[in-house]
Design an enzyme around this catalytic site. Structure first.
Site, PDB file in Angstrom:
ATOM      1  N   GLU A 182      95.764  62.262  51.602  1.00 39.26           N
ATOM      2  CA  GLU A 182      94.611  61.627  52.110  1.00 39.26           C
ATOM      3  C   GLU A 182      94.512  60.842  53.356  1.00 39.26           C
ATOM      4  O   GLU A 182      93.334  59.861  53.615  1.00 39.26           O
ATOM      5  CB  GLU A 182      95.989  59.730  51.688  1.00 39.26           C
ATOM      6  CG  GLU A 182      95.771  59.870  49.990  1.00 39.26           C
ATOM      7  CD  GLU A 182      96.539  59.131  49.279  1.00 39.26           C
ATOM      8  OE1 GLU A 182      98.012  58.748  49.926  1.00 39.26           O
ATOM      9  OE2 GLU A 182      95.473  58.333  48.454  1.00 39.26           O
ATOM     10  N   LEU A 206     108.775  58.533  50.692  1.00 41.43           N
ATOM     11  CA  LEU A 206     110.032  58.878  48.968  1.00 41.43           C
ATOM     12  C   LEU A 206     110.791  57.664  48.772  1.00 41.43           C
ATOM     13  O   LEU A 206     111.153  57.161  48.667  1.00 41.43           O
ATOM     14  CB  LEU A 206     109.840  59.873  47.965  1.00 41.43           C
ATOM     15  CG  LEU A 206     108.617  60.396  47.689  1.00 41.43           C
ATOM     16  CD1 LEU A 206     108.767  61.985  47.580  1.00 41.43           C
ATOM     17  CD2 LEU A 206     107.198  59.405  47.341  1.00 41.43           C
ATOM     18  N   LEU A 262     103.813  60.182  51.499  1.00 42.90           N
ATOM     19  CA  LEU A 262     104.932  59.228  51.263  1.00 42.90           C
ATOM     20  C   LEU A 262     105.984  59.475  51.597  1.00 42.90           C
ATOM     21  O   LEU A 262     106.942  60.312  50.989  1.00 42.90           O
ATOM     22  CB  LEU A 262     104.215  58.206  50.049  1.00 42.90           C
ATOM     23  CG  LEU A 262     105.051  56.756  50.025  1.00 42.90           C
ATOM     24  CD1 LEU A 262     104.704  56.168  51.147  1.00 42.90           C
ATOM     25  CD2 LEU A 262     104.736  56.500  48.381  1.00 42.90           C
ATOM     26  N   GLU A 289     102.051  63.542  43.820  1.00 46.12           N
ATOM     27  CA  GLU A 289     101.910  62.382  42.809  1.00 46.12           C
ATOM     28  C   GLU A 289     101.815  62.108  41.248  1.00 46.12           C
ATOM     29  O   GLU A 289     102.562  61.507  41.069  1.00 46.12           O
ATOM     30  CB  GLU A 289     100.502  61.235  43.315  1.00 46.12           C
ATOM     31  CG  GLU A 289     100.899  60.708  44.120  1.00 46.12           C
ATOM     32  CD  GLU A 289     100.077  61.545  46.405  1.00 46.12           C
ATOM     33  OE1 GLU A 289     100.224  62.793  45.151  1.00 46.12           O
ATOM     34  OE2 GLU A 289      99.349  61.246  46.483  1.00 46.12           O
TER      35      GLU A 289
HETATM   36  C1  1HE Z   1     110.623  63.451  52.774  1.00 49.61           C
HETATM   37  C2  1HE Z   1     109.527  64.539  52.006  1.00 49.61           C
HETATM   38  C3  1HE Z   1     108.835  62.697  51.757  1.00 49.61           C
HETATM   39  C4  1HE Z   1     109.878  66.092  52.870  1.00 49.61           C
HETATM   40  N1  1HE Z   1     109.461  61.646  51.827  1.00 49.61           N
HETATM   41  N2  1HE Z   1     111.092  62.799  52.962  1.00 49.61           N
HETATM   42  N3  1HE Z   1     105.709  63.830  48.903  1.00 49.61           N
HETATM   43  C5  1HE Z   1     105.840  64.677  48.051  1.00 49.61           C
HETATM   44  O1  1HE Z   1     106.204  64.472  47.035  1.00 49.61           O
HETATM   45  C6  1HE Z   1     106.116  66.117  48.682  1.00 49.61           C
HETATM   46  C7  1HE Z   1     107.885  66.286  49.258  1.00 49.61           C
HETATM   47  N4  1HE Z   1     108.361  67.169  49.988  1.00 49.61           N
HETATM   48  C8  1HE Z   1     108.283  68.357  49.877  1.00 49.61           C
HETATM   49  O2  1HE Z   1     107.343  68.711  48.502  1.00 49.61           O
HETATM   50  C9  1HE Z   1     108.140  69.343  51.020  1.00 49.61           C
HETATM   51  O3  1HE Z   1     108.972  69.019  51.933  1.00 49.61           O
HETATM   52  C10 1HE Z   1     107.667  69.828  51.507  1.00 49.61           C
HETATM   53  C11 1HE Z   1     106.621  71.304  50.486  1.00 49.61           C
HETATM   54  C12 1HE Z   1     106.434  69.079  52.159  1.00 49.61           C
HETATM   55  C13 1HE Z   1     108.541  70.641  52.688  1.00 49.61           C
HETATM   56  O4  1HE Z   1     108.658  71.631  52.242  1.00 49.61           O
HETATM   57  P1  1HE Z   1     110.135  71.876  52.881  1.00 49.61           P
HETATM   58  O5  1HE Z   1     111.386  73.495  52.587  1.00 49.61           O
HETATM   59  O6  1HE Z   1     109.720  72.759  54.420  1.00 49.61           O
HETATM   60  O7  1HE Z   1     111.602  70.682  53.593  1.00 49.61           O
HETATM   61  P2  1HE Z   1     112.556  70.019  52.358  1.00 49.61           P
HETATM   62  O8  1HE Z   1     114.025  70.790  52.402  1.00 49.61           O
HETATM   63  O9  1HE Z   1     111.528  70.112  51.349  1.00 49.61           O
HETATM   64  O10 1HE Z   1     112.820  68.354  53.673  1.00 49.61           O
HETATM   65  C14 1HE Z   1     113.316  68.590  54.888  1.00 49.61           C
HETATM   66  C15 1HE Z   1     113.749  67.038  54.816  1.00 49.61           C
HETATM   67  O11 1HE Z   1     112.158  66.265  54.867  1.00 49.61           O
HETATM   68  C16 1HE Z   1     114.413  66.907  53.980  1.00 49.61           C
HETATM   69  O12 1HE Z   1     115.668  65.399  54.227  1.00 49.61           O
HETATM   70  P3  1HE Z   1     116.540  66.037  54.468  1.00 49.61           P
HETATM   71  O13 1HE Z   1     117.797  64.710  55.291  1.00 49.61           O
HETATM   72  O14 1HE Z   1     117.344  66.474  53.768  1.00 49.61           O
HETATM   73  O15 1HE Z   1     116.649  67.368  55.776  1.00 49.61           O
HETATM   74  C17 1HE Z   1     112.752  65.972  52.647  1.00 49.61           C
HETATM   75  O16 1HE Z   1     114.198  64.379  51.952  1.00 49.61           O
HETATM   76  C18 1HE Z   1     112.771  65.299  53.607  1.00 49.61           C
HETATM   77  N5  1HE Z   1     111.719  64.877  53.500  1.00 49.61           N
HETATM   78  N6  1HE Z   1     108.793  64.743  52.481  1.00 49.61           N
HETATM   79  C19 1HE Z   1     110.503  61.545  52.067  1.00 49.61           C
HETATM   80  N7  1HE Z   1     107.037  62.567  51.697  1.00 49.61           N
HETATM   81  C20 1HE Z   1     100.598  56.042  50.112  1.00 49.61           C
HETATM   82  S1  1HE Z   1     100.579  56.733  48.065  1.00 49.61           S
HETATM   83  C21 1HE Z   1     101.089  58.297  48.832  1.00 49.61           C
HETATM   84  C22 1HE Z   1     101.802  58.916  47.516  1.00 49.61           C
HETATM   85  C23 1HE Z   1     102.733  60.125  47.404  1.00 49.61           C
HETATM   86  O17 1HE Z   1     101.921  60.877  49.520  1.00 49.61           O
HETATM   87  S2  1HE Z   1     103.716  60.992  46.450  1.00 49.61           S
HETATM   88  C24 1HE Z   1     104.040  62.122  47.521  1.00 49.61           C
HETATM   89  C25 1HE Z   1     105.184  62.471  48.341  1.00 49.61           C
END
Ligand code: 1HE
Length: 258
Positions: free
Chosen positions: A111, A65, A63, A131
């Site tokens: 998902e 976030l 998602l 989550e």
């Molecule tokens: C994002 C998101 C995101 C990255 N929403 N912006 N999902 C999570 O909790 C996973 C969150 N993401 C991570 O843990 C990491 O980003 C990763 C392991 C996937 C990748 O790490 P990395 O080091 O390659 O990338 P990064 O530096 O963390 O992120 C790069 C950019 O993507 C950064 O933005 P920027 O503008 O600072 O460059 C991040 O903020 C952005 N980004 N993931 C928004 N998820 C139907 S309900 C489902 C509920 C869920 O899915 S909750 C789980 C959400």
């Protein structure tokens, strides 16, 4: 066709749907979820199988976030139902969908992968449900689909403890059916899709639409549904042709030892 953040490429009978938002790790905002729904709802009749993959180092970070911040309870309910409707179009659409996974397959990304029919993972793949640590719950159908892949106990552990499965352990747990070297998931998924596209359409329909429902039915109901589906599938002219080809000893129709 290219919509923002998702790309559709059709070659012959196989469609390739690619998440193209690598700067945000293919995080799924509302626009992207609606675009996926529209693509899977509107695949042309000529398509017989699809592959879903992601650009960049990760399949999907779940998602977006940044859209979660100000949602009320009512809005959250409708948002989750919107995901359900979109992922239903993947799972219960017209064609089998093969997910090609690499890097992060987390949260809503898991998902989404779980709504596909086959998952091919490369060795860089990792699976998580953050989550649990973010103070939220799955909302994209994960509570229904993920326990069917790995069981309730493993999913509970992942969400309570933040446990991350690597590609090998995740495959053994049930997330993926194929494990391939880094960078090879899409190639393998396309190869499988070509094979799946050659099946009789009613067989693929039965596997997508009847089998998961039979698995959820009491045995007594399941046996009846199975019999009805079997009768319909075997009455199709294509089934008759295929059985006749085997009985006539035509090359290529025999089961070979693995
Ligand atoms: C994002 C998101 C995101 C990255 N929403 N912006 N999902 C999570 O909790 C996973 C969150 N993401 C991570 O843990 C990491 O980003 C990763 C392991 C996937 C990748 O790490 P990395 O080091 O390659 O990338 P990064 O530096 O963390 O992120 C790069 C950019 O993507 C950064 O933005 P920027 O503008 O600072 O460059 C991040 O903020 C952005 N980004 N993931 C928004 N998820 C139907 S309900 C489902 C509920 C869920 O899915 S909750 C789980 C959400």
């Amino acid at each position: 066709m290219t919509k923002k953040d998702v790309h559709l490429d059709i070659r012959g009978a196989v469609a390739r749907v690619r998440l193209t938002r690598p700067a945000k790790r293919n995080a799924l905002n509302d626009g992207l979820i609606l675009a996926l729904r529209s693509i899977f709802e509107n695949l042309p009749d000529t398509v017989r199988a699809a592959v879903l993959d992601g650009e960049g180092d990760h399949f999907c970070a779940g998602l977006d976030l940044s859209e979660l911040k100000e949602r009320t309870a009512g809005e959250g309910l409708h948002h989750s139902r919107m995901w359900h409707a979109a992922l239903e179009c993947v799972q219960y659409g017209r064609v089998p969908v093969i997910a090609a996974l690499h890097g992060a397959v987390v949260g809503g990304g898991l998902e989404l992968a779980g709504s596909c029919h086959i998952r091919v993972a490369d060795e860089t793949t990792f699976y998580a449900l953050p989550e649990g640590s973010r103070g939220i719950f799955v909302g994209g159908g994960g509570a229904v689909r993920i326990p069917r892949l790995i069981g309730v106990a493993r999913m509970t552990d992942m969400m309570l403890t933040g446990r991350v499965y690597n590609a090998k352990d995740g495959g053994q747990a049930g997330f993926a059916q194929y494990l391939v070297p880094p960078g090879k998931a899409t190639e393998k998924a396309l190869e499988l899709a070509e094979r799946v596209a050659q099946n009789a359409p009613l067989t693929n329909y039965a596997l997508m639409h009847a089998l998961p429902r039979i698995a959820d039915q009491p045995a007594d109901h399941g046996f009846l549904t199975e019999a009805l589906m079997a009768a319909i599938a075997q009455s199709a002219p294509e089934a008759k042709d295929r059985v006749r080809a085997f009985l006539d000893g035509k090359a290529g129709t025999k089961v070979k030892k693995a």
